[in-house]
Enzyme design. Structure first.
Site, PDB file in Angstrom:
ATOM      1  CG  ASP A 183      41.993  42.635  33.755  1.00 52.00           C
ATOM      2  OD1 ASP A 183      41.224  43.353  33.369  1.00 52.00           O
ATOM      3  OD2 ASP A 183      42.325  42.292  34.766  1.00 52.00           O
ATOM      4  CE  LYS A 191      43.461  45.087  35.698  1.00 48.04           C
ATOM      5  NZ  LYS A 191      41.986  45.064  36.226  1.00 48.04           N
ATOM      6  CG  ASP A 203      41.742  39.464  37.233  1.00 44.24           C
ATOM      7  OD1 ASP A 203      42.092  38.854  38.218  1.00 44.24           O
ATOM      8  OD2 ASP A 203      40.785  40.567  37.456  1.00 44.24           O
ATOM      9  CE  LYS A 239      38.209  38.422  37.263  1.00 46.70           C
ATOM     10  NZ  LYS A 239      37.255  39.562  38.061  1.00 46.70           N
ATOM     11  NE  ARG A 281      40.312  48.386  42.950  1.00 43.09           N
ATOM     12  CZ  ARG A 281      39.140  48.295  43.290  1.00 43.09           C
ATOM     13  NH1 ARG A 281      38.798  49.063  44.448  1.00 43.09           N
ATOM     14  NH2 ARG A 281      38.070  47.818  42.709  1.00 43.09           N
TER      15      ARG A 281
HETATM   16  N1  BES Z   1      39.430  42.863  35.418  1.00 39.64           N
HETATM   17  C1  BES Z   1      38.439  42.895  36.590  1.00 39.64           C
HETATM   18  C2  BES Z   1      37.331  43.941  36.124  1.00 39.64           C
HETATM   19  C3  BES Z   1      36.440  43.595  35.067  1.00 39.64           C
HETATM   20  C4  BES Z   1      35.277  42.836  35.290  1.00 39.64           C
HETATM   21  C5  BES Z   1      36.493  43.720  33.837  1.00 39.64           C
HETATM   22  C6  BES Z   1      34.496  42.266  34.181  1.00 39.64           C
HETATM   23  C7  BES Z   1      35.619  43.514  32.805  1.00 39.64           C
HETATM   24  C8  BES Z   1      34.899  42.771  33.088  1.00 39.64           C
HETATM   25  C9  BES Z   1      38.929  43.648  37.940  1.00 39.64           C
HETATM   26  O1  BES Z   1      40.198  43.155  38.372  1.00 39.64           O
HETATM   27  C10 BES Z   1      38.065  42.933  39.001  1.00 39.64           C
HETATM   28  O2  BES Z   1      37.992  41.862  39.201  1.00 39.64           O
HETATM   29  N2  BES Z   1      37.334  43.938  39.707  1.00 39.64           N
HETATM   30  C11 BES Z   1      36.329  43.576  40.603  1.00 39.64           C
HETATM   31  C12 BES Z   1      36.640  44.529  41.715  1.00 39.64           C
HETATM   32  C13 BES Z   1      35.726  43.997  43.021  1.00 39.64           C
HETATM   33  C14 BES Z   1      36.286  43.056  43.635  1.00 39.64           C
HETATM   34  C15 BES Z   1      35.702  45.454  43.985  1.00 39.64           C
HETATM   35  C16 BES Z   1      35.060  43.520  40.179  1.00 39.64           C
HETATM   36  O3  BES Z   1      34.710  44.376  39.179  1.00 39.64           O
HETATM   37  O4  BES Z   1      34.443  42.743  40.324  1.00 39.64           O
HETATM   38 ZN    ZN Z   2      41.372  42.641  36.758  1.00 40.55          ZN
HETATM   39 MN    MN Z   3      40.193  41.157  39.191  1.00 37.08          MN
END
Ligand code: BES
Ligand code: ZN
Ligand code: MN
Length: 496
Positions: A290, A267, A272, A279, A353
Site C-alpha cells: 500500500d 500514497k 494497511d 480488513k 485519501r
Molecule cells: N489500500 C486499500 C485499497 C486496496 C484494496 C488496494 C485492495 C489494493 C487492493 C485502501 O486503503 C482501502 O482499503 N480502500 C477501501 C475503501 C473503502 C473503505 C471505501 C476499499 O477499497 O475497500
Molecule cells: Zn490503503
Molecule cells: Mn485502507
C-alpha cells in the site's frame, strides 16, 4: 547489463548467441531468414521437421550452424506473423528468461517487431530495455538458502534498426535504462515487508536517493512539523500506529527549467490493516504494497535525476501505517484537513485519501503547473478495470488524455474514469463538510472525487494503481508500474 542497438544485418553482428523469431507453422522472422541464408538453409530444414512450431513464448537453444559467427542460436516462438505489443513482450521476456539460464554472455536479438505505427524505433529500443530488465528482475528475498547463480548474460544488442534510426535507438536505450532503474527502485521498496519498509525506512531511502544525485534535495517533515502544517487528516490515520509518520519532500531542480514545477504525490501507507474498520485476513499481507505510490515517487524522481530532465519536479510522500489500537481513529470521528475542510471518517479503511488530501494541499505552495498523485487507493478500481489498466481521473481532460496516451506508448496502460460532479455529491455528511466514503457504487471514482475537493484550481490527475502496481498469487510482487508510463509522459513533456 549493457544494451546496444545494431544496424547491420544479423549475420554480421558479433555475439555469443543470435535470437530469432519463429512464427506459426515454423515460418522464420525476416532476420531469421537472412541468418538462415547465411548457413545454407540449415535452420529452415530443421524447422521443417516440425519439432518447433513457433508457439508464442516457447524457446529452443540450438548449437552452432555452419558459417555463423555466433556459437548458439535461440529460437523464440512468436505465434502469428501479425505481432502485437503484447505478443512481442511475451516473446522477448521468454527469450531473456531462456538466455539467463545459459552461459551465454552476449546476445543479438532480432525478433519480429510490431508494426512501426505501433512501435517506432525510439520506443522499440526503450521498451526492449524495459522488458529485458523486468524479465531479469529478481526479488531481493529474505530466504536463508543459497542464492541462485547470477546469469552470465552481460550484453544484449537489439535490431536490426535502419542506419538512420541509430540515434533514436540510442536515445531509447538511455531512456529505457533510466525507466528500468526507476522501476527497480520501486519494486525493491514495495516488495519489502512492512516491518522493514516503515515510514522511517522510506525517509532514509529518500535521503539515500539524494546522495546519489546532485539535482535532488530531500527534506523530511517529522510529526511535529506535520502538526505545524495542520495536516489533521494525515495525523488521524497515523495516530493508531507505534511507527512515527514522515512527510517526505524530494525536489529536482534543473537550471534549464523555466516552467512552474510538476508535483508527484504518492500514497505511502507502509501497512494497511484497515484500522478499526479492520480488513479481512485473507491476503491482508498484500497491504504491505500500500506504499506503491510512494515507491513510484522515489522511482520516478530517480528517472528524472538520471536523465537530468530540464524541468523542476517535486515528489511528495505522506507515509505512515494504518493500525487499530486504543489510540486509533474510530468511525464517526471528525478531523480537520490542512485545507481547513472537515471530514467525517465513516470508514477507517479509506485512509489513503486522508493522507493524500493533506499532501495535495501542501503541493499548492509550489504553484505547480501540474499535480499527479499515485495511490493503491481502492479495491473498487480493481473491480472496475482489473489489473490491466491503471485508473486515471483528472480535473483536466487534456492531462488525463496525455497520461492515457503515454500508457499506450509505454505499453503500461491506463484508462480514464469519469469524474463528474455527481460523484462528489455522494460524499455528503450530516456532521462535517463531507465523509471519507460514499458506499460501494463507483468506489474508485468517489475516492477520486474526495481528492478533487482538495485540488480546485490545480491542474491535477489521480492514478489509482491498486490493480496494476503489484500482482498477487504465485508471482506475488511489485510490477514497477506506472514507472514506464510516467517516463514516457516526462520525456514527451520535456520536449515541449
Ligand atoms: N489500500 C486499500 C485499497 C486496496 C484494496 C488496494 C485492495 C489494493 C487492493 C485502501 O486503503 C482501502 O482499503 N480502500 C477501501 C475503501 C473503502 C473503505 C471505501 C476499499 O477499497 O475497500
Ligand atoms: Zn490503503
Ligand atoms: Mn485502507
Amino acid at each position: 547489463m549493457q544494451f546496444e542497438i545494431f544496424t547491420s544485418g544479423l549475420p554480421q553482428v558479433q555475439a555469443d548467441c543470435v535470437v530469432i523469431g519463429v512464427h506459426e507453422h515454423g515460418e522464420l522472422s525476416a532476420s531469421g531468414k537472412a541468418l538462415d541464408r547465411r548457413c545454407g538453409g540449415a535452420i529452415a530444414r530443421f524447422l521443417k521437421r516440425g519439432d518447433f512450431p513457433g508457439r508464442l513464448g516457447e524457446t529452443l537453444l540450438l548449437p552452432a550452424f555452419p558459417r555463423l559467427k555466433a556459437s548458439r542460436v535461440l529460437l523464440v516462438g512468436q505465434g502469428a506473423t501479425e505481432v502485437s505489443r503484447r505478443s512481442w513482450r511475451k516473446a522477448l521476456s521468454a527469450a531473456v528468461g531462456a538466455l539467463a539460464k545459459t552461459r551465454v554472455a552476449s546476445a543479438a536479438v532480432a525478433l519480429t517487431r510490431p508494426a512501426n505505427r505501433e512501435l517506432d524505433d525510439y520506443t522499440y529500443a526503450r521498451s526492449a530495455v524495459e522488458i529485458t530488465r523486468a524479465a531479469l528482475y529478481r526479488v531481493n528475498d529474505l530466504k536463508s538458502g543459497k542464492k541462485p547463480a547470477e546469469p552470465a548474460l552481460q550484453k544484449i544488442k537489439f535490431g536490426p534498426l535502419p542506419t538512420s534510426a541509430a540515434r533514436s535507438g540510442k536515445r531509447g536505450i538511455a531512456h529505457g535504462l533510466a525507466s528500468a532503474n526507476g522501476a527497480k527502485i520501486m519494486r525493491d521498496l514495495a516488495n519489502l515487508p512492512g516491518n522493514v519498509c516503515t515510514p522511517t525506512y522510506l525517509a532514509e531511502q529518500a535521503h539515500a536517493l539524494a546522495e546519489r544525485h546532485a539535482s535532488l534535495k530531500v527534506k523530511v517533515l517529522e510529526e511535529a512539523d506535520i502538526r505545524a502544517e495542520k495536516m489533521g487528516c494525515f495525523l488521524a490515520v497515523t495516530q493508531g500506529s507505534e511507527q512515527p509518520p514522515k512527510f517526505i519532500v524530494i525536489e529536482h531542480k534543473s537550471p534549464k527549467a523555466s516552467r512552474a514545477p510538476l508535483v508527484f504525490v504518492g500514497k505511502g501507507i507502509t501497512f494497511d490493516t484497515g484500522g478499526i474498520s479492520l480488513k479481512d485476513p485473507g491476503a491482508m499481507d498484500e497491504m504491505k504494497f500500500d506504499m506503491s505510490g510512494a515507491a513510484a515517487v522515489l522511482g520516478i524522481m530517480n528517472v528524472i535525476a538520471e536523465l537530468a530532465l530540464p524541468m523542476n519536479v517535486v515528489g511528495l510522500v505522506p507515509t505512515c501505517e494504518n493500525m487499530p489500537s486504543g489510540r486509533a481513529i474510530k468511525p464517526g470521528d471528525i478531523v480537520t484537513s490542512a485545507a481547513g475542510l472537515t471530514v467525517e471518517i465513516l470508514n477507517t479503511d479509506a485512509e489513503g485519501r486522508l493522507i493524500l488530501c493533506d499532501a495535495l494541499h501542501y503541493a499548492r505552495r509550489y504553484k505547480p503547473h501540474t499535480v499527479i498523485d499515485m495511490a493503491t487507493l481502492t479495491g473498487a478500481c480493481v473491480i472496475a478495470l482489473g489489473v490491466h489498466h491503471s485508473g486515471v481521473m483528472a480535473n483536466d481532460d487534456g492531462l488525463a488524455q496525455e497520461l492515457v496516451a503515454a500508457g499506450v506508448r509505454a505499453d503500461d496502460r491506463a484508462w480514464q474514469l469519469p469524474l463528474t460532479d455527481e460523484y462528489g455529491e455522494q460524499l455528503k455528511s450530516n456532521f462535517a463538510d463531507f465523509a471519507n466514503v460514499a458506499g460501494r457504487d463507483g468506489g474508485a471514482i468517489t475516492a477520486g472525487a474526495f481528492l478533487a475537493k482538495f485540488t480546485k484550481g490545480l491542474r491535477w490527475a489521480h492514478m489509482d494503481i491498486a490493480g496494476s502496481a503489484y500482482v498477487g498469487g504465485a508471482a506475488k510482487g511489485s510490477t514497477g508500474r506506472p514507472i514506464a508510463l510516467l517516463t514516457d509522459y516526462l520525456v514527451q513533456r520535456a520536449r515541449r
